[in-house]
Design a protein around this motif. Structure first.
Motif, PDB file in Angstrom:
ATOM      1  N   LYS A  50      -3.842   2.363  -5.727  1.00 17.92           N
ATOM      2  CA  LYS A  50      -3.718   2.766  -4.323  1.00 17.92           C
ATOM      3  C   LYS A  50      -5.001   2.456  -3.560  1.00 17.92           C
TER       4      LYS A  50
ATOM      5  N   ALA B 163       2.140   1.660  -3.426  1.00 19.31           N
ATOM      6  CA  ALA B 163       1.050   2.112  -4.295  1.00 19.31           C
ATOM      7  C   ALA B 163       0.767   3.594  -4.094  1.00 19.31           C
ATOM      8  N   THR B 164       0.915   4.076  -2.879  1.00 16.35           N
ATOM      9  CA  THR B 164       0.754   5.511  -2.612  1.00 16.35           C
ATOM     10  C   THR B 164       1.815   6.316  -3.349  1.00 16.35           C
TER      11      THR B 164
ATOM     12  N   SER C 111       0.952   6.362  -7.041  1.00 10.73           N
ATOM     13  CA  SER C 111      -0.115   7.318  -7.343  1.00 10.73           C
ATOM     14  C   SER C 111       0.424   8.752  -7.337  1.00 10.73           C
TER      15      SER C 111
ATOM     16  N   THR D  87       6.380  -1.150  -6.909  1.00 12.85           N
ATOM     17  CA  THR D  87       5.023  -1.579  -6.565  1.00 12.85           C
ATOM     18  C   THR D  87       4.753  -2.974  -7.100  1.00 12.85           C
TER      19      THR D  87
ATOM     20  N   THR E 182      -4.170   5.842  -9.323  1.00 14.54           N
ATOM     21  CA  THR E 182      -4.937   6.157  -8.121  1.00 14.54           C
ATOM     22  C   THR E 182      -5.774   4.975  -7.681  1.00 14.54           C
TER      23      THR E 182
ATOM     24  N   ASP F 182      -5.094  -0.074  -0.325  1.00 16.92           N
ATOM     25  CA  ASP F 182      -5.555   0.361   0.994  1.00 16.92           C
ATOM     26  C   ASP F 182      -6.673  -0.539   1.510  1.00 16.92           C
TER      27      ASP F 182
ATOM     28  N   ALA G  19       0.834  -1.206   0.000  1.00 15.60           N
ATOM     29  CA  ALA G  19       0.000   0.000   0.000  1.00 15.60           C
ATOM     30  C   ALA G  19       0.869   1.256   0.000  1.00 15.60           C
ATOM     31  N   GLU G  20       1.973   1.219   0.725  1.00 16.81           N
ATOM     32  CA  GLU G  20       2.879   2.375   0.737  1.00 16.81           C
ATOM     33  C   GLU G  20       3.502   2.597  -0.648  1.00 16.81           C
TER      34      GLU G  20
END
Length: 362
Positions: free
Chosen positions: A176, A56-57, A60, A85, A173, A180, A53-54
């Motif tokens: 992400k 993916a952030t 994004s 990612t 986006t 999450d 998730a980090e």
């Protein structure tokens, strides 16, 4: 009378001592599966999903940065974020349980449906995060984003078409968003799948037990690496004719890295990442051996040789299947050996039923 009582008391103490020793021996032979499963979630599965998730952030953010300032430098940063990612995704792909499969499917459906992606872009529809969330799996996710940002003329294609650029950033986006959601699913006491997985502790020979489901997913990821990741490009499903275009990551040339990440993900699922008992420890507790050696040791040795064989592929896999076929074939044979070891020997020792998918599980 006193002598008889003393003798009876002595006998009673001896018998009680033997009983306590037997109880202690039985207790020492138990294995806390619940502690193992909770440790799997809190020390391995959740941290790996959090890392994904980090990443993916970051992906994004860099996509939006590139959209705002499309230069070779910002594109290179975006591409690097995509690679990181993708590797983080490779680490979590082993946890494709049925209840979280709807999320997993949105992240990396291979191959992307390029024809329909181009139709969406050409139709110049209003492309935003809401649209990306509603798209089918072959129209978004990591594979689609790879196609959009790794072509030789990616900058000119993206800057020359506002809809294409919007599509690209919306897809990033959405990755992400899904990442999450997976973190929430694996957070204990959050009402997600982590709680369900923990409560499914039971005898391994039940297909609905956590150990059985995890073992089957571990087998499934090895099958994918072997047959799809390497076997298909090598031509083993096409009468021996190599199929370079069928690799995992044809645009970024990172197929090998993804395959290694999958094996690393398997290894972390097997050994754990922290102090809690692991599946390897459970095999040791069962006394599982192969040719006089602890089976956990044999499996870890095979993991190491498999990663080494994959690392030996120096060219992109789509090139190596033609120009360095022997090296790719060696890697294939190593993954196949690891698969057979896990699918047959480990499964037998655990007493699990090997299924074709996890759909029989929870």
């Amino acid at each position: 009378m006193t002598h008889s009582f003393s003798r009876l008391l002595a006998i009673t103490i001896v018998v009680l001592g033997i009983f306590l020793v037997q109880v202690e021996s039985i207790q020492s032979q138990t294995f806390d599966r619940e502690a193992m499963l909770e440790g799997m979630i809190t020390e391995t599965i959740l941290p790996l999903h959090t890392t994904f998730a980090e990443q993916a952030t970051t992906l994004s953010t860099t996509a939006l940065d590139f959209q705002a300032d499309p230069t070779p430098e910002t594109l290179a940063t975006l591409q690097s974020a995509w690679v990181e990612t993708s590797i983080a995704y490779g680490h979590i792909e082993v946890y494709r349980f049925r209840r979280v499969m709807p999320f997993i499917n949105q992240l990396n459906s291979i191959p992307p449906n390029i024809e329909f992606i181009e139709i969406y872009i050409d139709d110049n529809v209003s492309i935003d995060a809401n649209l990306a969330a509603s798209l089918g799996s072959q129209l978004k996710g990591l594979a689609t984003l790879e196609y959009l940002i790794f072509t030789d003329d990616a900058i000119s294609l993206l800057t020359g078409n506002e809809a294409r650029m919007a599509y690209m950033s919306a897809i990033a986006t959405d990755i992400k968003r899904v990442a999450d959601e997976l973190v929430v699913q694996w957070t204990l006491d959050a009402g997600g799948y982590g709680d369900r997985f923990l409560s499914a502790d039971g005898e391994p020979n039940s297909v609905r037990s956590s150990i059985s489901m995890l073992s089957n997913e571990m087998i499934a990821i090895l099958e994918d690496v072997t047959s799809i990741g390497l076997g298909v490009p090598l031509g083993y499903e096409n009468r021996g004719e190599v199929q370079p275009a069928r690799v995992y990551a044809p645009y970024s040339n990172t197929t090998r890295d993804r395959l290694v990440a999958n094996i690393e993900g398997f290894e972390m699922a097997f050994n754990g990442l922290d102090e809690s008992p692991s599946l390897a420890d459970y095999l040791d507790f069962l006394g599982a051996e192969l040719d006089g050696e602890a089976m956990s040791t044999v499996i870890n040795q095979n993991i190491e040789t498999t990663i080494t064989a994959l690392d030996a592929i120096e060219q992109p896999v789509q090139i190596a299947v033609s120009e360095d076929n022997e090296t790719v074939t060696i890697a294939y044979n190593n993954t196949l050996s690891l698969l057979r070891l896990v699918k047959t020997d480990m499964a037998n020792q655990l007493g699990i039923t090997v299924t074709f998918s996890d759909n029989d599980g929870d």
